[in-house]
Enzyme design. Structure first.
Site, PDB file in Angstrom:
ATOM      1  CG  PHE A   1      -0.471   0.698   2.303  1.00  0.00           C
ATOM      2  CD1 PHE A   1       0.094  -0.068   3.377  1.00  0.00           C
ATOM      3  CD2 PHE A   1      -0.729   1.934   2.808  1.00  0.00           C
ATOM      4  CE1 PHE A   1       0.818   0.407   4.410  1.00  0.00           C
ATOM      5  CE2 PHE A   1      -0.242   2.415   3.845  1.00  0.00           C
ATOM      6  CZ  PHE A   1       0.498   2.008   4.816  1.00  0.00           C
ATOM      7  CE  LYS A   2       4.644   1.552   4.569  1.00  0.00           C
ATOM      8  NZ  LYS A   2       4.248   0.351   5.009  1.00  0.00           N
ATOM      9  CG  ASP A   3       3.777   1.030  -4.900  1.00  0.00           C
ATOM     10  OD1 ASP A   3       5.024   1.324  -4.493  1.00  0.00           O
ATOM     11  OD2 ASP A   3       3.753  -0.285  -4.966  1.00  0.00           O
TER      12      ASP A   3
END
Ligand SMILES: *Cc1c(COP(=O)(O)O)cnc(C)c1O
Length: 495
Positions: A112-114
């Site tokens: 999810f960091k993207d």
């Protein structure tokens, strides 16, 4: 809209300046001086937009010093199918009557960091232009695994930037390590630290406020910024997907406009769940925010007792991105809950750094418990959840998401709450293949990383994500491991 610091309420900087600096000089975190509001009509209207335009709607409420064109430039470049494997950017998958997984891992590094780190480089380079900032930006990252790769990918060969990532030697999965150490780009470096994530994060925080290193950078015409969730530019894109997923729930008639939902977040540094809280404050109808932890359950205890105590054993778990005992973004939440009193924050976080512990007032504790519920589970419970979800729904969830599912199941059993619930699904199961296969009862003893990817693909009837498959043919570029005490020296040499 201006930004102040959690440790200096009188500060007044623009959004672009807050993004450029990353952390305030007083050691506090930047926060907006008010939370912008959206209406139910706004939510209904954005349901018709694609993700980039939904993001533009939310971001423009916070970054009022960016022009429309500038925000467009950021959102359109970040949220395109060149970078994500689905047109929707995120996906909502229903499992069971009231449970929806918000899949946030369709980006280039499968975590999810993207969602934030694809857009942060655009925020930063745009901010540098606006501020006539002519120095090279040095991005320092402490990572528990996923931020590192997502930041490296976002900043790879971005002009005017350099990025250096520190990760705990034994605190990341085999795939996470390969993803980072094989990174391309002429402006990147990756280094392992002897210690855990907290050691990395503390080391980086110290370097940010070290005057001698700052002077060294000045000489080199460079300056630090941060891609960790201490940077408000990381948090803001995360608020977007909670607004967006609520709009999608309404649009697909899973809920009525105005109906409250719960949000469950597998939590480490408290960034992702804080973004959900901001979405609630903006006007998204939210009932409970459920904070899920692994065996490192410092946040569970804090939310239940009002006492934050990091003096405890640190566990290395199968959900490594949550192996954290000092959750930075809690400072932003507590600042809001204590009435934006910077003295109180300085007192509590001063005690945290000297004694490893602080207690909040009864008033703050009551407010905390009004919005948040907390729970945790250990590795065994995580594994049995992976197995039961697969048996019931033929769906493979990663280890972090499974912690959240388990904590949600416990919450429902205790409360009987039937509110429709979004669970943030934070990583692709392919990133944590060996733990996931183990949970599914597969003997992986004789498999290498690539055989495991194939096996998971076969079991789950899904394709191995292209970015992970591609790593097989890549050479390891970064092999160094250093003591955390040597981080400042390492940074000086890098710049
Ligand atoms: C970073 C991360 C988390 C924790 O998110 P925070 O914002 O630090 O609370 C959870 N799951 C995965 C897979 C992550 O990469």
């Amino acid at each position: 809209m201006f930004y102040k610091s959690t440790r200096n309420s009188n500060l007044n900087v623009s959004g672009s300046m807050a993004v450029l600096k990353g952390i305030s000089d007083d050691g506090g975190l930047f926060v907006p001086n008010e939370i912008p509001k959206i209406t139910l009509d706004d939510i209904k209207n954005i349901a018709a937009l694609d993700y980039a335009d939904r993001a533009k709607f939310v971001i423009s409420k916070y970054f009022t010093d960016y022009t429309d064109e500038e925000i467009d430039h950021c959102t359109k470049n970040a949220y395109s199918t060149a970078n994500f494997d689905t047109d929707n950017i995120h996906e909502l998958t229903q499992l069971g009557d009231n449970m929806y997984l918000l899949e946030l891992w369709h980006g280039p590094t499968c975590a999810f960091k993207d969602m934030a780190l694809q857009i942060l480089p655009y925020f930063l380079t745009t901010a540098a232009k606006k501020q006539n900032f002519d120095k090279e930006l040095v991005i320092l990252v402490a990572t528990s695994g996923d931020t590192g790769k997502a930041a490296l990918t976002g900043f790879c060969d971005v002009e005017g930037t350099k990025i250096l990532v520190f990760y705990p030697e034994d605190g990341v999965s085999a795939m996470q390590k390969k993803q980072m150490t094989t990174q391309d780009g002429s402006n990147v470096a990756v280094c392992a630290i002897k210690g855990n994530f907290d050691d990395c994060q503390n080391g980086v925080k110290k370097i940010f406020t070290d005057d001698s290193i700052k002077a060294h950078l000045e000489n080199k015409m460079a300056a630090f910024s941060s891609a960790n969730s201490i940077n408000f530019g990381r948090l803001l894109p995360q608020i977007v997907y909670y607004v967006s997923s609520y709009a999608t729930m309404v649009d697909t008639e899973q809920i009525e406009l105005g109906e409250k939902i719960n949000i469950v977040v597998p939590t480490g540094n408290f960034g992702n769940i804080l973004a959900a809280y901001y979405a609630k404050l903006m006007g998204v109808p939210v009932n409970k925010l459920i904070c899920a932890s692994n065996a490192n359950n410092v946040l569970t205890d804090f939310i239940n007792t009002g006492v934050y105590d990091r003096n405890r054993k640190f566990f290395t778990t199968i959900s490594p991105s949550m192996d954290i005992l000092i959750s930075s973004n809690l400072e932003r939440l507590l600042y809001l809950l204590c009435g934006e009193n910077d003295d109180t924050i300085k007192e509590w976080f001063g005690a945290l750094s000297t004694e490893g512990k602080y207690s909040v007032s009864d008033d703050v504790k009551a407010k905390l418990q009004n919005d948040f519920v907390a729970g945790y589970c250990d590795d065994n419970a995580t594994k049995s959840t992976i197995k039961s979800i697969f048996d019931d729904y033929s769906y493979v969830a990663d280890t972090h998401t499974s912690v959240a599912i388990k904590v949600y199941e416990d919450y429902v059993n205790n409360s009987g709450d039937t509110t429709k619930t979004i669970i943030a699904s934070t990583a692709s199961p392919y990133k944590f293949c060996s733990s996931v296969l183990d949970a599914l009862g597969v003997d992986t003893a004789n498999m290498d990383d690539w055989a495991m990817l194939e096996k998971l693909s076969e079991i789950s009837s899904t394709d191995v994500p292209a970015p992970l498959a591609a790593i097989k043919s890549k050479a390891v570029r970064f092999k160094e491991t250093i003591e955390s005490d040597n981080m400042p020296e390492y940074v000086k040499n890098f710049v």
